[in-house]
Design a protein around this motif. Structure first.
Motif, short mmCIF file in Angstrom:
data_model
loop_
_atom_site.label_atom_id
_atom_site.label_comp_id
_atom_site.label_asym_id
_atom_site.label_seq_id
_atom_site.Cartn_x
_atom_site.Cartn_y
_atom_site.Cartn_z
N LYS A 1 0.80 -1.23 0.00
CA LYS A 1 0.00 0.00 0.00
C LYS A 1 0.83 1.27 0.00
N LEU A 2 0.41 2.25 0.79
CA LEU A 2 0.91 3.61 0.60
C LEU A 2 1.77 4.12 1.74
N ALA A 3 2.59 5.09 1.43
CA ALA A 3 3.16 5.96 2.47
C ALA A 3 2.89 7.40 2.04
N ALA B 1 -2.15 3.96 5.87
CA ALA B 1 -0.93 4.48 5.23
C ALA B 1 0.06 4.90 6.30
N LYS B 2 1.33 4.58 6.09
CA LYS B 2 2.37 5.08 7.00
C LYS B 2 2.73 6.51 6.59
N VAL B 3 3.28 7.25 7.54
CA VAL B 3 3.60 8.66 7.26
C VAL B 3 5.08 8.90 7.53
N GLY B 4 5.80 9.38 6.50
CA GLY B 4 7.18 9.82 6.67
C GLY B 4 7.19 11.34 6.69
N HIS B 5 8.33 11.94 7.02
CA HIS B 5 8.42 13.40 7.04
C HIS B 5 9.73 13.84 6.41
N ILE B 6 9.64 14.88 5.58
CA ILE B 6 10.86 15.50 5.06
C ILE B 6 10.83 16.97 5.43
N GLY B 7 11.86 17.41 6.16
CA GLY B 7 11.94 18.82 6.56
C GLY B 7 12.80 19.60 5.59
N LEU B 8 12.17 20.55 4.91
CA LEU B 8 12.88 21.40 3.95
C LEU B 8 12.35 22.81 4.12
N TYR B 9 13.19 23.80 4.06
CA TYR B 9 12.65 25.14 3.89
C TYR B 9 13.37 25.80 2.74
N ARG B 10 12.70 26.79 2.18
CA ARG B 10 13.25 27.46 1.02
C ARG B 10 14.00 28.70 1.50
N ILE C 1 4.65 6.00 -2.79
CA ILE C 1 4.85 7.21 -1.99
C ILE C 1 4.00 8.34 -2.54
N LEU C 2 3.17 8.93 -1.68
CA LEU C 2 2.48 10.18 -2.03
C LEU C 2 3.22 11.31 -1.34
N LYS D 1 10.61 3.71 -5.79
CA LYS D 1 10.50 3.86 -7.24
C LYS D 1 9.15 4.38 -7.68
N ASN D 2 8.16 4.18 -6.84
CA ASN D 2 6.79 4.51 -7.22
C ASN D 2 6.35 5.76 -6.43
#
Ligand code: PRP
Ligand code: URA
Length: 209
Positions: free
Chosen positions: A71-73, A95-104, A127-128, A153-154
């Protein structure tokens, strides 16, 4: 080249118009982003693979379908991406939840990474990647790069509003990643903000301005 899916559903366009209004406060802004994310999730998940299962109804046994595989993350780009997680989870609660911290960086407009935590089995999941604003595309493109380095990959990118420049950047850097947006706006201004856009999505969500 990837596909750009634009959601012109009347409910989505109506809710987005209220979000754009500068008089809309953080509570209503947050609620609307959640509602639109749920509506978008319905279409974004349309091609999830199915497997046939046997179910015994109160009447008889039957062959029917369930979603196959891991399924999804959902992976929000902090901060504003957080505002899209609950709306998608309303439809895909496992769905599992990951986090990416980015600022512009406000001067260079280049993304600066400060956090990355993905599910341990992320490479087995679709991955959504979610972020309401696709402006220059620098943040989303960098986030997709991190996710790919983890073996995923997806990947699909789900945004609320995109500038043509952002779409072009992501398509050039990641031609395998389909992009889903509620609206493609006109352009970026000299500060890298989407025009007409809705302003700073993170600030409006969290009331930090
Ligand atoms: C905003 C937005 C995206 C990014 C888009 O985040 O949520 O992540 O800008 O811009 P880009 O396409 O030009 O990279 P911001 O950097 O303001 O951080 P925040 O969510 O913490 O406010
Ligand atoms: N980030 C935002 O929050 N809004 C924009 O218009 C551009 C980048």
């Amino acid at each position: 080249m990837s596909t750009v899916h634009v959601f012109d559903h009347p409910l989505i366009q109506h809710k987005l118009s209220i979000m754009r209004d500068e008089k809309t406060g953080p509570k209503e802004f947050r609620e609307l982003l959640t509602e639109i994310s749920t509506l978008m999730a319905f279409e974004v998940t349309r091609d999830l693979p199915l497997k046939t299962v046997t179910v015994k109804t109160p009447i008889c046994e039957t062959q029917t379908n369930k979603i196959a595989g891991k399924k999804l993350a959902i992976v929000p780009i902090l901060r504003a991406g957080l505002g899209m997680v609950d709306g998608i989870r309303a439809l895909v609660p496992t769905a599992k939840v990951g986090h990416i911290g980015l600022y512009r960086d406000p001067k260079t407009l280049e993304p600066v990474e400060y956090y990355c935590k993905l599910p341990s089995d992320a490479e087995e999941r679709e991955i959504l990647l979610v972020d309401p604003m696709l402006a220059t595309g620098g943040s989303s493109s960098a986030a997709i790069g991190f996710i790919k380095k983890r073996g995923c990959k997806n990947i699909k990118l789900v945004s609320l509003i995109a500038a043509p420049e952002g779409i072009e950047r992501v398509q050039k850097d990641h031609p395998d990643v389909d992009i889903f947006v509620a609206h493609v706006d006109e352009k970026l201004n000299e500060h890298g903000y989407i025009v007409p856009g809705l302003g700073d999505a993170g600030d409006r969500l969290f009331g930090t301005k």
